[in-house]
Design an enzyme around this catalytic site. Structure first.
Site, PDB file in Angstrom:
ATOM      1  N   TYR A 164       0.375 -13.205  23.264  1.00 63.83           N
ATOM      2  CA  TYR A 164       0.237 -13.425  21.824  1.00 63.83           C
ATOM      3  C   TYR A 164       1.443 -12.892  21.058  1.00 63.83           C
ATOM      4  O   TYR A 164       1.893 -11.773  21.257  1.00 63.83           O
ATOM      5  CB  TYR A 164      -1.021 -12.734  21.289  1.00 63.83           C
ATOM      6  N   HIS A 194       5.591 -15.418   5.952  1.00 61.34           N
ATOM      7  CA  HIS A 194       4.741 -14.305   5.558  1.00 61.34           C
ATOM      8  C   HIS A 194       5.287 -13.544   4.346  1.00 61.34           C
ATOM      9  O   HIS A 194       4.613 -12.650   3.825  1.00 61.34           O
ATOM     10  CB  HIS A 194       4.556 -13.336   6.727  1.00 61.34           C
ATOM     11  N   ASN A 307       4.171  -5.930  11.513  1.00 59.68           N
ATOM     12  CA  ASN A 307       2.770  -5.707  11.860  1.00 59.68           C
ATOM     13  C   ASN A 307       2.446  -4.218  11.846  1.00 59.68           C
ATOM     14  O   ASN A 307       2.794  -3.487  12.767  1.00 59.68           O
ATOM     15  CB  ASN A 307       2.492  -6.311  13.241  1.00 59.68           C
ATOM     16  N   TYR A 395     -18.979  25.559 -18.404  1.00 54.32           N
ATOM     17  CA  TYR A 395     -18.701  25.160 -17.020  1.00 54.32           C
ATOM     18  C   TYR A 395     -17.236  24.787 -16.804  1.00 54.32           C
ATOM     19  O   TYR A 395     -16.689  25.001 -15.717  1.00 54.32           O
ATOM     20  CB  TYR A 395     -19.567  23.957 -16.638  1.00 54.32           C
ATOM     21  N   ARG A 398     -15.773  28.279 -16.290  1.00 56.81           N
ATOM     22  CA  ARG A 398     -16.430  29.100 -15.282  1.00 56.81           C
ATOM     23  C   ARG A 398     -16.419  28.443 -13.897  1.00 56.81           C
ATOM     24  O   ARG A 398     -16.342  29.123 -12.870  1.00 56.81           O
ATOM     25  CB  ARG A 398     -17.870  29.355 -15.713  1.00 56.81           C
ATOM     26  N   PHE A 444      -3.641  -2.235  13.823  1.00 57.36           N
ATOM     27  CA  PHE A 444      -3.082  -2.645  12.536  1.00 57.36           C
ATOM     28  C   PHE A 444      -4.098  -2.554  11.403  1.00 57.36           C
ATOM     29  O   PHE A 444      -3.739  -2.679  10.229  1.00 57.36           O
ATOM     30  CB  PHE A 444      -2.598  -4.102  12.620  1.00 57.36           C
ATOM     31  N   GLU A 529      -8.995 -13.320  10.999  1.00 58.36           N
ATOM     32  CA  GLU A 529      -8.925 -11.962  10.471  1.00 58.36           C
ATOM     33  C   GLU A 529     -10.087 -11.812   9.493  1.00 58.36           C
ATOM     34  O   GLU A 529      -9.921 -11.911   8.280  1.00 58.36           O
ATOM     35  CB  GLU A 529      -7.559 -11.744   9.823  1.00 58.36           C
TER      36      GLU A 529
END
Length: 657
Positions: A164, A194, A307, A395, A398, A444, A529
């Site tokens: 792959y 991409h 990647n 508060y 404190r 990834f 994906e």
């Protein structure tokens, strides 16, 4: 022969200069001639000789005189822009300098190196690399691991094994076998396709961090990149040539594909690139101006570059470091407010926190004692109300150890995850040289840093939430016993009225930003994906939350110092007086209303540069040395003596206090 790179109407042109006596005007005219040469309509000009124009540097945008000699006005291979009279600026024009580039106005090429091995990078190291303090080199061990990893890839290609991303397509095309003669084209196509991000480009510091972190991951030797290519990438980093990387577009699995592809696109000489020398220009020209050649991708190398989770993690690294800095300083600001509001230190007693010993809570209470202990640092303000009838404080005063404390522990938890991620191999497939094979997996996936950064935003936000309530107490005369909105002649003057509104607005905005992005997932790549982390948005919004926290605390710091003015001539403790003096070195007291935004920014800058911590921390650490029996080990985010000595911060002698 000198040569200049000239920008004309969106095009970059290389213009050689054969005669040293030629002028800036000649360069502009020659660039316009080259621009219109291949235009069918002559570029819209009736005559090139009649065109009126200005020439300016890309770096700094300084205008140049037409009559100046090129050899005097410009350096060899400098980048300039020709602005034609009458042209309107295109809305999509890439400016010569990106947002935040003022940080590089005094850029000096670093002389020191950090040796990367893929295993020992720290969050502090990466931030310093982002600031341009260091160059990068590889350790000998890392070089050997990279070479052995590449040998596995070369063997796969030689044997025509189906793997792959090496001999197949990507995502949905994982079953498509690619011919050997197109394996390099496959990698280039991957990077180009991409590179689909949108939004503003990363500022130089963040792009440097992204590139440095990718180099560190490649140095681990599980990516299959060649040593030759990796060294080219390091040369690009060391020259501070930074690709145009849009901040939006990653879903955080399969890694940060879009931003890392833009990073790789610049490395292969395509798209835009920025350097301190050139400003924005075409990547091929920026590389050439620095004596560098575009990377020629070998099989698997495009995938090796894009990647991983480095966008999420590098931004997360900045977020963690800024969160640590503001959390430390929040204790100092709150202590100053407590003094102004005439609060008691009894809530910070050692025994109270010893019976609920969370590390962060114990450390914050200790810091309050170190700053407010009247036996150690006499305070005239504290003495003035020693016998008042108030039993306990609100508060917001404190409970600072309990609220600030868990923020410190949150930061420590997140820092541990981010540090692990900095030194993790997040590719797919992974190349295991010791086994001589590649294995597909899911390293990834950005869920770890995504979840951690969502948690960081939620945790750190509370510093602003409680700070805004303290600002309210400072501004409200029924709660503070001070003039309304901390200004004389109220009504004529509004004082801190709207500064408090700004703090409230930022806190409200943070509430929306703290909604976790990592609870969302959208299936992508044709359901290949099918679960993603949305970690890119987790990182970016964490940084926005932290910036808002810094700004709210800057407003509180100013308000507390203004409150001191109404308590004079009484003085607070020595360390808090030092903090007051620091603030007054950049912001004067308010006698009447004035433009307040620059003062808020000045105080914000003090916090960003950790100046407040620098003036107070020596007193905190000296107090620690003198009270070791009551002090537990400090939290990982606490400022240690070791760090003080390492950074040459002088701890005052007794007489200095």
């Amino acid at each position: 022969m000198p040569r200049y790179t000239v920008h004309v109407r969106g095009e970059w042109l290389a213009v050689p200069c054969r005669d040293a006596q030629l002028t800036v005007g000649w360069l502009g005219r020659e660039a316009i001639k080259r621009y219109v040469k291949n235009k069918p309509d002559n570029g819209g000009f009736a005559s090139v000789d009649d065109v009126r124009f200005l020439v300016r540097r890309c770096k700094g945008l300084g205008l140049l005189d037409d009559e100046d000699l090129l050899q005097v006005a410009l350096e060899d291979n400098e980048f300039v822009e020709v602005v034609i009279e009458g042209d309107a600026m295109s809305p999509d024009f890439i400016p010569s300098q990106p947002e935040g580039v003022y940080l590089y106005s005094k850029y000096r090429e670093p002389e020191k190196y950090i040796a990367l091995d893929g295993d020992s990078l720290t969050t502090e190291d990466l931030v310093n690399l982002g600031k341009g303090h260091y160059k990068i080199k590889l350790t000998p061990t890392a070089e050997k691991k990279v070479q052995k990893s590449r040998e596995v890839i070369d063997s796969i290609i030689k044997e025509k094994t189906v793997v792959y991303g090496i001999t197949t397509g990507f995502g949905k095309f994982a079953r498509t076998i690619i011919p050997v003669n197109k394996l390099e084209e496959l990698q280039v196509n991957l990077v180009r396709s991409h590179s689909s991000g949108v939004g503003k480009p990363l500022i130089p510091e963040r792009c440097r961090m992204l590139l440095a972190l990718r180099i560190n991951v490649l140095a681990k030797g599980y990516s299959g990149i060649s040593l030759e290519t990796l060294k080219q990438v390091i040369e690009v980093f060391n020259a501070s040539c930074l690709p145009y990387v849009p901040e939006k577009g990653t879903v955080g699995a399969s890694g940060d594909l879009a931003p890392l592809s833009h990073l790789a696109l610049g490395l292969i000489g395509e798209g835009k690139m920025w350097s301190p020398k050139s400003g924005w220009a075409d990547a091929k020209y920026v590389l050439e101006a620095h004596g560098l050649k575009p990377v020629v991708l070998k099989p698997k190398e495009g995938l090796a570059l894009i990647n991983g989770t480095q966008m999420i993690t590098s931004l997360g690294c900045e977020a963690v470091e800024r969160a640590s800095a503001i959390a430390r300083q929040a204790d100092i600001v709150a202590a100053l407010t407590l003094e102004v509001l005439k609060g008691t230190t009894k809530a910070f007693d050692t025994d109270i926190h010893g019976v609920r010993p969370h590390r962060g809570q114990v450390e914050v209470a200790f810091r309050f004692r170190s700053l407010l202990d009247s036996d150690h640092h006499p305070s005239e303000i504290a003495e003035s109300h020693r016998f008042c009838d108030r039993v306990q404080d609100a508060y917001t005063l404190r409970c600072c150890p309990q609220v600030h404390g868990v923020v410190n522990d949150t930061i420590a938890f997140v820092k541990n995850i981010i540090t692990t991620e900095l030194n993790s191999a997040t590719d797919n497939p992974m190349v295991f040289a010791s086994r001589g094979e590649t294995i597909s997996g899911g390293n990834f996936h950005g869920e770890y840093p995504a979840k951690a950064l969502d948690y960081l935003a939620i945790g750190v936000h509370e510093l602003a939430a409680i700070s805004e309530r303290r600002i309210e107490r400072l501004c409200n005369p029924s709660l503070s016993e001070l003039p309304a909105f901390l200004v004389a002649e109220g009504g004529l003057n509004s004082g801190f009225m709207i500064a408090h509104c700004t703090a409230a607005a930022l806190v409200s905005e943070n509430k929306a930003l703290c909604h976790p992005s990592s609870v969302d997932s959208l299936s992508t790549s044709a359901a290949t994906e099918d679960h993603v982390s949305m970690g890119g948005w987790a990182a970016r919004k964490a940084l926005r939350v932290i910036e808002h926290v810094e700004q709210v605390l800057a407003i509180e710091l100013l308000a507390a110092c203004q409150g001191i003015e109404f308590l004079r001539p009484l003085r607070t403790t020595t360390p808090l007086e030092k903090v007051y003096d620091l603030v007054r070195s950049v912001v004067r007291p308010w006698i009447k209303d004035r433009f307040m935004a620059p003062d808020i920014e000045a105080a914000h800058r003090l916090l960003l540069e950790q100046k407040v911590w620098e003036v107070a921390s020596p007193y905190i650490e000296k107090y620690r040395m003198e009270h070791i029996p009551e002090s537990r080990p400090v939290s990982p985010t606490a400022f240690s003596l070791e760090f003080l000595h390492k950074n040459f911060i002088k701890i005052p002698e007794s007489g200095d206090l």
